[in-house]
Write an enzyme that holds these catalytic residues in place. Structure first.
Site, PDB file in Angstrom:
ATOM      1  N   HIS A  93       1.047  -1.156   0.171  1.00  0.00           N
ATOM      2  CA  HIS A  93       0.080   0.012  -0.037  1.00  0.00           C
ATOM      3  C   HIS A  93       0.754   1.196   0.090  1.00  0.00           C
ATOM      4  CE1 HIS A  93      -2.931   2.971   1.269  1.00  0.00           C
ATOM      5  NE2 HIS A  93      -3.950   2.145   0.908  1.00  0.00           N
ATOM      6  N   GLU A 141      -4.187   2.932  -7.061  1.00  0.00           N
ATOM      7  CA  GLU A 141      -4.597   4.015  -6.490  1.00  0.00           C
ATOM      8  C   GLU A 141      -3.637   5.014  -6.648  1.00  0.00           C
ATOM      9  OE1 GLU A 141      -4.812   2.477  -2.180  1.00  0.00           O
ATOM     10  OE2 GLU A 141      -6.949   2.322  -2.617  1.00  0.00           O
TER      11      GLU A 141
HETATM   12  O1  LIG Z   1      -6.948   1.449   0.599  1.00  0.00           O
HETATM   13  C1  LIG Z   1      -7.515   2.455   0.421  1.00  0.00           C
HETATM   14  C2  LIG Z   1      -7.035   3.608  -0.215  1.00  0.00           C
HETATM   15  O2  LIG Z   1      -5.775   4.004   0.422  1.00  0.00           O
HETATM   16  C3  LIG Z   1      -8.237   4.755  -0.492  1.00  0.00           C
HETATM   17  O3  LIG Z   1      -8.400   5.503   0.711  1.00  0.00           O
HETATM   18  P1  LIG Z   1      -9.492   6.595   0.638  1.00  0.00           P
HETATM   19  O4  LIG Z   1     -10.684   5.890   0.163  1.00  0.00           O
HETATM   20  O5  LIG Z   1      -9.455   7.042   1.953  1.00  0.00           O
HETATM   21  O6  LIG Z   1      -9.122   7.496  -0.425  1.00  0.00           O
END
Ligand SMILES: O=C[C@H](O)COP(=O)(O)O
Length: 228
Positions: A93, A141
């Site tokens: 991540h 992401e």
């Molecule tokens: O693992 C989830 C991601 O880091 C997205 O985070 P978020 O939904 O707070 O933008």
């Protein structure tokens, strides 16, 4: 993993642990059962056992170390999360990067242990290189949108479309998109663009009514899949 994939990353929000973390898991399990969709939750390592004993939905760790058993203080090994009751783990991540060699080691041990794996990437160019390690799924992401409430679906749809083109080169690996996902519309767009599901954290972990939020995500995801 069943489509649509709704992955809720608890991260370390105040609702991620203790009674609140457990109650949220039970709420998400209720939505999963009511809508016949799979909702995966990635929880703090200290909550894996407590939550996996109480709910039937897949419980993941948020990170594992690809280190061998032995003198590695503080490491969280694939064997540890398996023993704790996890079904799988996130890896790499953007908030918890992993060295490539350690990721390869972790994935090999996770596969031997029957654990699912979601490898995170921050750009579509890495979908194939990381996909060739054959995790269960790739989660793309753009870090700059994480936690922003501005979704990758609306702000950077090309990230999803490019990643969808790339994942088709790697047979049998799912593609999940995340970052800033905060509405059913964001979910609908992501899946219409070709992702197999979404990853979300803040919109659920900070919600006054997480059940209502996730229900809207699931309904829009199912609508998008029907229209594909
Ligand atoms: O693992 C989830 C991601 O880091 C997205 O985070 P978020 O939904 O707070 O933008």
């Amino acid at each position: 993993m069943k489509k649509p994939i709704i992955l809720v990353n608890y991260k370390t929000y105040e609702t991620s642990y203790g009674k609140r973390g457990l109650e949220l898991a039970k709420t998400l399990e209720r939505v999963s059962i009511d809508t016949s969709t799979e909702i995966i939750i990635a929880v703090p390592a200290t909550m894996i056992t407590r939550i996996s004993q109480e709910v039937s939905i897949p419980v993941y760790a948020q990170h594992v170390d690809g280190l061998p058993e032995g003198a590695h203080t503080g490491a969280v090994l694939p064997e540890h999360i398996k023993d704790a009751g996890a079904r799988g783990s996130l890896l790499n991540h953007s908030e918890r990067r992993v060295r490539l060699d350690e990721m390869d080691d972790a994935l090999k041990r996770m596969k031997k242990l029957g654990l699912e794996s979601v490898v995170c990437v921050d750009r579509y160019e890495l979908v194939v290189p990381m996909g060739l390690l054959y995790p269960t799924a790739i989660l793309i992401e753009p870090p700059e949108l994480i936690g922003s409430g501005v979704s990758v679906s609306k702000a950077k749809p090309e990230v999803i479309t490019n990643a969808v083109k790339e994942i088709r080169k790697v047979e049998g690996v799912y593609l999940i998109a995340g970052a800033g996902i905060s509405s059913g519309e964001d979910v609908f767009i992501s899946i219409k663009l070709g992702s197999d599901g979404i990853g979300v954290a803040s919109a659920v972990m900070k919600a006054k009514d997480p059940k209502k939020v996730v229900e809207s995500f699931v309904l829009e995801a199912l609508k998008a899949i029907d229209q594909k």
